[in-house]
Design an enzyme around this catalytic site. Sequence first.
Site, PDB file in Angstrom:
ATOM      1  N   SER A 156       0.805  -1.222   0.000  1.00 44.31           N
ATOM      2  CA  SER A 156       0.000   0.000   0.000  1.00 44.31           C
ATOM      3  C   SER A 156       0.836   1.269   0.000  1.00 44.31           C
ATOM      4  O   SER A 156       1.694   1.466   0.862  1.00 44.31           O
ATOM      5  CB  SER A 156      -0.902  -0.009   1.246  1.00 44.31           C
ATOM      6  OG  SER A 156      -1.440   1.264   1.506  1.00 44.31           O
ATOM      7  N   GLY A 157       0.532   2.165  -0.940  1.00 45.83           N
ATOM      8  CA  GLY A 157       1.214   3.449  -0.979  1.00 45.83           C
ATOM      9  C   GLY A 157       0.914   4.298   0.242  1.00 45.83           C
ATOM     10  O   GLY A 157       1.816   4.929   0.815  1.00 45.83           O
ATOM     11  N   LEU A 158      -0.353   4.322   0.657  1.00 47.96           N
ATOM     12  CA  LEU A 158      -0.727   5.066   1.862  1.00 47.96           C
ATOM     13  C   LEU A 158       0.030   4.541   3.068  1.00 47.96           C
ATOM     14  O   LEU A 158       0.603   5.308   3.850  1.00 47.96           O
ATOM     15  CB  LEU A 158      -2.234   4.965   2.096  1.00 47.96           C
ATOM     16  CG  LEU A 158      -2.727   5.377   3.490  1.00 47.96           C
ATOM     17  CD1 LEU A 158      -2.436   6.843   3.760  1.00 47.96           C
ATOM     18  CD2 LEU A 158      -4.218   5.079   3.649  1.00 47.96           C
TER      19      LEU A 158
ATOM     20  N   ASP B 184       0.422  10.571   2.008  1.00 46.81           N
ATOM     21  CA  ASP B 184       0.148   9.844   0.770  1.00 46.81           C
ATOM     22  C   ASP B 184      -0.166  10.859  -0.317  1.00 46.81           C
ATOM     23  O   ASP B 184      -1.291  10.989  -0.787  1.00 46.81           O
ATOM     24  CB  ASP B 184      -1.029   8.885   0.983  1.00 46.81           C
ATOM     25  CG  ASP B 184      -1.295   8.013  -0.238  1.00 46.81           C
ATOM     26  OD1 ASP B 184      -0.360   7.795  -1.032  1.00 46.81           O
ATOM     27  OD2 ASP B 184      -2.448   7.546  -0.381  1.00 46.81           O
TER      28      ASP B 184
ATOM     29  N   ASP C  72       0.757  -1.055  -5.087  1.00 44.55           N
ATOM     30  CA  ASP C  72      -0.006   0.178  -5.267  1.00 44.55           C
ATOM     31  C   ASP C  72       0.952   1.215  -5.831  1.00 44.55           C
ATOM     32  O   ASP C  72       1.720   1.846  -5.098  1.00 44.55           O
ATOM     33  CB  ASP C  72      -0.571   0.607  -3.907  1.00 44.55           C
ATOM     34  CG  ASP C  72      -1.288   1.945  -3.944  1.00 44.55           C
ATOM     35  OD1 ASP C  72      -1.522   2.468  -5.050  1.00 44.55           O
ATOM     36  OD2 ASP C  72      -1.605   2.470  -2.858  1.00 44.55           O
TER      37      ASP C  72
ATOM     38  N   LYS D 190      -0.085  12.585  -7.085  1.00 48.10           N
ATOM     39  CA  LYS D 190      -1.409  12.192  -6.625  1.00 48.10           C
ATOM     40  C   LYS D 190      -1.634  12.652  -5.199  1.00 48.10           C
ATOM     41  O   LYS D 190      -0.712  12.980  -4.458  1.00 48.10           O
ATOM     42  CB  LYS D 190      -1.601  10.677  -6.729  1.00 48.10           C
ATOM     43  CG  LYS D 190      -0.634   9.782  -5.936  1.00 48.10           C
ATOM     44  CD  LYS D 190      -0.959   9.628  -4.461  1.00 48.10           C
ATOM     45  CE  LYS D 190      -2.293   9.026  -4.155  1.00 48.10           C
ATOM     46  NZ  LYS D 190      -2.283   7.548  -4.185  1.00 48.10           N
TER      47      LYS D 190
ATOM     48  N   ASN E 136      -4.155  11.300  -1.805  1.00 49.40           N
ATOM     49  CA  ASN E 136      -4.974  10.187  -1.334  1.00 49.40           C
ATOM     50  C   ASN E 136      -6.435  10.411  -1.684  1.00 49.40           C
ATOM     51  O   ASN E 136      -6.951  11.531  -1.603  1.00 49.40           O
ATOM     52  CB  ASN E 136      -4.800  10.021   0.174  1.00 49.40           C
ATOM     53  CG  ASN E 136      -5.544   8.824   0.708  1.00 49.40           C
ATOM     54  OD1 ASN E 136      -6.717   8.915   1.061  1.00 49.40           O
ATOM     55  ND2 ASN E 136      -4.882   7.698   0.750  1.00 49.40           N
ATOM     56  N   SER E 137      -7.108   9.341  -2.050  1.00 51.30           N
ATOM     57  CA  SER E 137      -8.480   9.418  -2.548  1.00 51.30           C
ATOM     58  C   SER E 137      -9.463   9.991  -1.540  1.00 51.30           C
ATOM     59  O   SER E 137     -10.508  10.528  -1.924  1.00 51.30           O
ATOM     60  CB  SER E 137      -8.953   8.020  -2.968  1.00 51.30           C
ATOM     61  OG  SER E 137      -8.143   7.484  -3.973  1.00 51.30           O
TER      62      SER E 137
ATOM     63  N   ARG F 122      -7.010   1.114 -12.066  1.00 50.92           N
ATOM     64  CA  ARG F 122      -7.918   1.643 -11.041  1.00 50.92           C
ATOM     65  C   ARG F 122      -8.535   2.947 -11.528  1.00 50.92           C
ATOM     66  O   ARG F 122      -7.819   3.889 -11.877  1.00 50.92           O
ATOM     67  CB  ARG F 122      -7.118   1.874  -9.756  1.00 50.92           C
ATOM     68  CG  ARG F 122      -7.785   2.717  -8.690  1.00 50.92           C
ATOM     69  CD  ARG F 122      -6.913   2.679  -7.451  1.00 50.92           C
ATOM     70  NE  ARG F 122      -7.199   3.758  -6.520  1.00 50.92           N
ATOM     71  CZ  ARG F 122      -6.607   3.890  -5.336  1.00 50.92           C
ATOM     72  NH1 ARG F 122      -5.684   3.010  -4.958  1.00 50.92           N
ATOM     73  NH2 ARG F 122      -6.898   4.897  -4.546  1.00 50.92           N
TER      74      ARG F 122
ATOM     75  N   HIS G  70     -13.137   2.120  -7.245  1.00 54.07           N
ATOM     76  CA  HIS G  70     -12.992   2.679  -5.901  1.00 54.07           C
ATOM     77  C   HIS G  70     -14.194   3.557  -5.569  1.00 54.07           C
ATOM     78  O   HIS G  70     -14.798   4.165  -6.447  1.00 54.07           O
ATOM     79  CB  HIS G  70     -11.708   3.503  -5.829  1.00 54.07           C
ATOM     80  CG  HIS G  70     -11.089   3.546  -4.468  1.00 54.07           C
ATOM     81  ND1 HIS G  70     -11.497   2.755  -3.424  1.00 54.07           N
ATOM     82  CD2 HIS G  70     -10.072   4.308  -3.981  1.00 54.07           C
ATOM     83  CE1 HIS G  70     -10.763   3.021  -2.371  1.00 54.07           C
ATOM     84  NE2 HIS G  70      -9.887   3.958  -2.671  1.00 54.07           N
TER      85      HIS G  70
END
Length: 300
Positions: free
Chosen positions: A48-50, A60, A87, A122, A124-125, A159, A190
């Site tokens: 996981s990147g986060l 992130d 990720d 990026k 984080n979502s 994704r 997602h």
Amino acid sequence: MKSTRESDNDRLKGRSISFDEPLFFMEAHDGLSALIAEHTGFKAIWASGLSISTALGRRDASEICPAEMLRVFERIAEVTTVPVLVDADSGYGNFNNARLAARKLAQYSISGMCIEDKLHPKMNSFVGSGQALADAQEFCGKIKAIRDQGLGNFAVVARTEALISGLGMGEALDRAAAYLDAGADAILIHSKRPDANEIFEFLRQWEGRCPVVVVPTTYYQTPASELIRAGARGVIWANHSIRASVAAMKKACESIREQGGVQHLESNVESLGGLFKLLDYEELASAEKRYLPPMGGVRA
């Protein structure tokens, strides 16, 4: 002598990602968390990147350079035997960055990479109210560039953040279809809703055109069994090891500071014996008997 490409393919044998059966990925952010995931029975790991960013004390938000991320990915793959899906954020840049990263990951015996259709750098979502997406055709170029490296069983998971960004179901389905045509092996859809309704709707309309992977971080009350019945082929528990470890470390630090010792804590933490077993100290002791001379003899 085998070519680099042949060697990469050989390294991936036995660690390829298959969605023939539903696959559950457990998050890992370093070698230890990856070992724990495998030892507790998970058959696949999500690097996981986060979680890696958090473990390194960063946000992130592309604050960790790709080379540093690659070192963590290498360590995770080195100490485990199950497939590892990385990720890879938005591919670390354009198509060239993405294909270079893919080649390096394959050399590390990483099983595949997931790239998301957000702009680089990026965020984080789940931060902010909305994020701009990359042009769909430009993102398709990244997928094609990775696929054209000829990395054998190396998986490409595309994704789409269309639902996260509020662009709607139609955009999510259109992007997913384009990414599949470009060569993606699976689609990750997602969502940040507290329920799985739009995930269920996506799965219904997608009609199983290729495997779909879901990430029930915000809709955690939906059982994985329901997601699988609806058509998901992969489920990622994306950040739970790092969040559990943060909570445990905070509790331990607070307890030691308040109590002035560890007498109230010792029964609630892993024993040293447990750590030694996890890291297989017995193998080292056995190897010493085989390779070192008897005590009293010549020592290195």
